[in-house]
Design a protein around this motif. Structure first.
Motif, PDB file in Angstrom:
ATOM      1  N   THR A 112       0.832  -1.205   0.000  1.00  0.00           N
ATOM      2  CA  THR A 112       0.000   0.000   0.000  1.00  0.00           C
ATOM      3  C   THR A 112       0.866   1.255   0.000  1.00  0.00           C
ATOM      4  O   THR A 112       0.600   2.208  -0.745  1.00  0.00           O
ATOM      5  CB  THR A 112      -0.931   0.003   1.221  1.00  0.00           C
ATOM      6  N   LEU A 134      -2.912  -1.838  -7.826  1.00  0.00           N
ATOM      7  CA  LEU A 134      -4.109  -1.754  -7.000  1.00  0.00           C
ATOM      8  C   LEU A 134      -4.975  -2.996  -7.165  1.00  0.00           C
ATOM      9  O   LEU A 134      -5.543  -3.505  -6.200  1.00  0.00           O
ATOM     10  CB  LEU A 134      -4.907  -0.501  -7.358  1.00  0.00           C
ATOM     11  N   THR A 194      -6.146  -5.429  -4.238  1.00  0.00           N
ATOM     12  CA  THR A 194      -7.573  -5.719  -4.087  1.00  0.00           C
ATOM     13  C   THR A 194      -7.840  -7.217  -4.122  1.00  0.00           C
ATOM     14  O   THR A 194      -8.730  -7.718  -3.429  1.00  0.00           O
ATOM     15  CB  THR A 194      -8.368  -5.014  -5.200  1.00  0.00           C
ATOM     16  N   MET A 220      -7.267  -8.516  -0.703  1.00  0.00           N
ATOM     17  CA  MET A 220      -8.393  -8.154   0.145  1.00  0.00           C
ATOM     18  C   MET A 220      -9.612  -9.021  -0.165  1.00  0.00           C
ATOM     19  O   MET A 220     -10.359  -9.403   0.742  1.00  0.00           O
ATOM     20  CB  MET A 220      -8.731  -6.674  -0.042  1.00  0.00           C
ATOM     21  N   ALA A 231     -17.128  -1.720  -4.792  1.00  0.00           N
ATOM     22  CA  ALA A 231     -16.015  -2.641  -5.021  1.00  0.00           C
ATOM     23  C   ALA A 231     -15.811  -3.533  -3.811  1.00  0.00           C
ATOM     24  O   ALA A 231     -15.442  -4.703  -3.933  1.00  0.00           O
ATOM     25  CB  ALA A 231     -14.741  -1.865  -5.328  1.00  0.00           C
ATOM     26  N   LYS A 232     -16.048  -2.998  -2.610  1.00  0.00           N
ATOM     27  CA  LYS A 232     -15.929  -3.788  -1.392  1.00  0.00           C
ATOM     28  C   LYS A 232     -16.920  -4.952  -1.415  1.00  0.00           C
ATOM     29  O   LYS A 232     -16.581  -6.082  -1.073  1.00  0.00           O
ATOM     30  CB  LYS A 232     -16.198  -2.888  -0.185  1.00  0.00           C
ATOM     31  N   GLN A 256     -15.733  -7.640  -3.572  1.00  0.00           N
ATOM     32  CA  GLN A 256     -14.640  -8.411  -2.985  1.00  0.00           C
ATOM     33  C   GLN A 256     -15.162  -9.656  -2.283  1.00  0.00           C
ATOM     34  O   GLN A 256     -14.582 -10.734  -2.392  1.00  0.00           O
ATOM     35  CB  GLN A 256     -13.866  -7.551  -1.971  1.00  0.00           C
TER      36      GLN A 256
END
Length: 359
Positions: free
Chosen positions: A193, A247, A251, A254, A307-308, A311
């Motif tokens: 990050t 990114l 992601t 995550m 986007a979360k 995921q």
């Protein structure tokens, strides 16, 4: 875990914590006795979840980590928001020096306060949406359970409170076990990050040298794409091709963490959480935004919160596909080393990950 240094920071984190705490809404009201039962119930659920998570995942903490999986704190929204400023300070530690190098000087106090205001406001908004969070960047790592949000969700979903609290804790204790089983994971994520954000800072400096109107057009296009539902966020207009790829890989990790926790919390099954199927069905409808107003939809798109949600689904599909191919023990190879983490391409193609890791 690593603590933030005393080096110059890109954000005034003390101010960010104050702003986040001040702006966080208090949450639903309840009698004192109900609140006390909520806090004790969450603490009990967090403790009970550990054994189930260890059994279901077939994972173990790394040598010397023990089985407690870190302390548990039942908090309000303001405390959660303030805690996240501390974690962000650790994750961005050292970026102040990068910015100073690029700009030929340390970040000004005004810029630090502007960043604090933005981050504090965003965390305050998010503070009403998070049920729980494992924070690997606070001392040995700790589990935060946001009591008013759990209470609000219980009331909205009309599900058995004991089952729901345990179900939430199963998810969060799975996260705690992920970091305990892979003690390199926290620094791996924060390092990647910091590298990405440092690159973005350099890109921003280069953009600042270009014509101002071109910069505004790039950012404006990202906002319009987000509002149209094209999958963009505010950051997209500021990223180079390589940064977008970087990114995407962050992601993907995550997505793995969230999807794995989602699958495992349900895999514990109705023997432990009798109403698990009802909870999952109602929670998914809530997660999909049933009843959201237009403002909520816009804010979620601009912040990348859609986007979360993706995921969870992408990561869960990856976990289930890998398990079908090589079983749960084969899946657990993902926690063995950083190179075993899935790439963005592999999250969408679990067979590619299986071929690369298992041959």
């Amino acid at each position: 875990m690593t603590q933030a240094s005393t080096a110059p920071q890109v954000v005034d984190w003390t101010a960010a914590a104050q702003i986040a705490g001040r702006l966080s809404p208090p949450g639903p009201r309840a009698p004192r006795e109900e609140l006390a039962a909520l806090v004790s119930g969450l603490r009990s659920a967090a403790g009970n979840a550990v054994g189930h998570v260890l059994e279901t995942t077939r994972m173990q903490p790394a040598a010397g980590a023990g089985e407690a999986l870190g302390p548990v704190a039942v908090v309000d929204r303001a405390t959660w928001a303030r805690a996240n400023t501390q974690s962000m300070a650790v994750m961005t530690d050292g970026l102040g020096a990068v910015v100073a190098e690029i700009s030929k000087g340390a970040t000004s106090a005004g810029a630090q306060l502007a960043g604090a205001a933005e981050i504090g406001a965003v965390l305050a908004l998010l503070s009403g949406r998070v049920l729980g969070q494992f924070d690997p960047y606070s001392g040995p790592g700790r589990l935060l359970l946001v009591a008013p949000n759990v209470l609000q969700a219980e009331r909205a979903l009309h599900v058995p409170v004991r089952d729901f609290r345990l179900w939430v804790c199963l998810h969060e204790q799975t996260h705690a076990l992920q970091f305990a089983a892979a003690p390199w994971l926290a620094e791996h994520l924060s390092g990647r990050t910091r590298h990405l954000v440092a690159g973005m800072a350099r890109t921003s400096a280069e953009l600042a040298k270009a014509r101002f109107d071109k910069k505004v057009v790039a950012i404006g296009r990202s906002v319009l794409d987000a509002l149209r539902g094209d999958g963009g966020t505010l950051m997209d207009g500021m990223l180079t091709h390589d940064q977008k790829a970087e990114l995407a890989d962050i992601t993907a990790v995550m997505a793995l963490l969230e999807g794995h926790a989602d699958v495992m919390m349900d895999a514990v099954g109705p023997r432990v959480v009798p109403s698990v199927r009802r909870i999952r069905a109602r929670f998914e409808r809530r997660r999909d935004g049933e009843g959201r107003n237009t403002f909520d939809v816009v804010i979620q798109k601009l912040l990348g919160m859609d986007a979360k949600l993706a995921q969870y689904r992408d990561g869960a599909a990856f976990v289930r596909s890998v398990e079908r191919a090589v079983g749960r023990d084969g899946l657990n190879a993902v926690w063995a080393a950083p190179e075993n983490l899935p790439s963005a391409r592999e999250i969408a193609d679990a067979r590619a990950w299986v071929r690369r890791v298992h041959g």
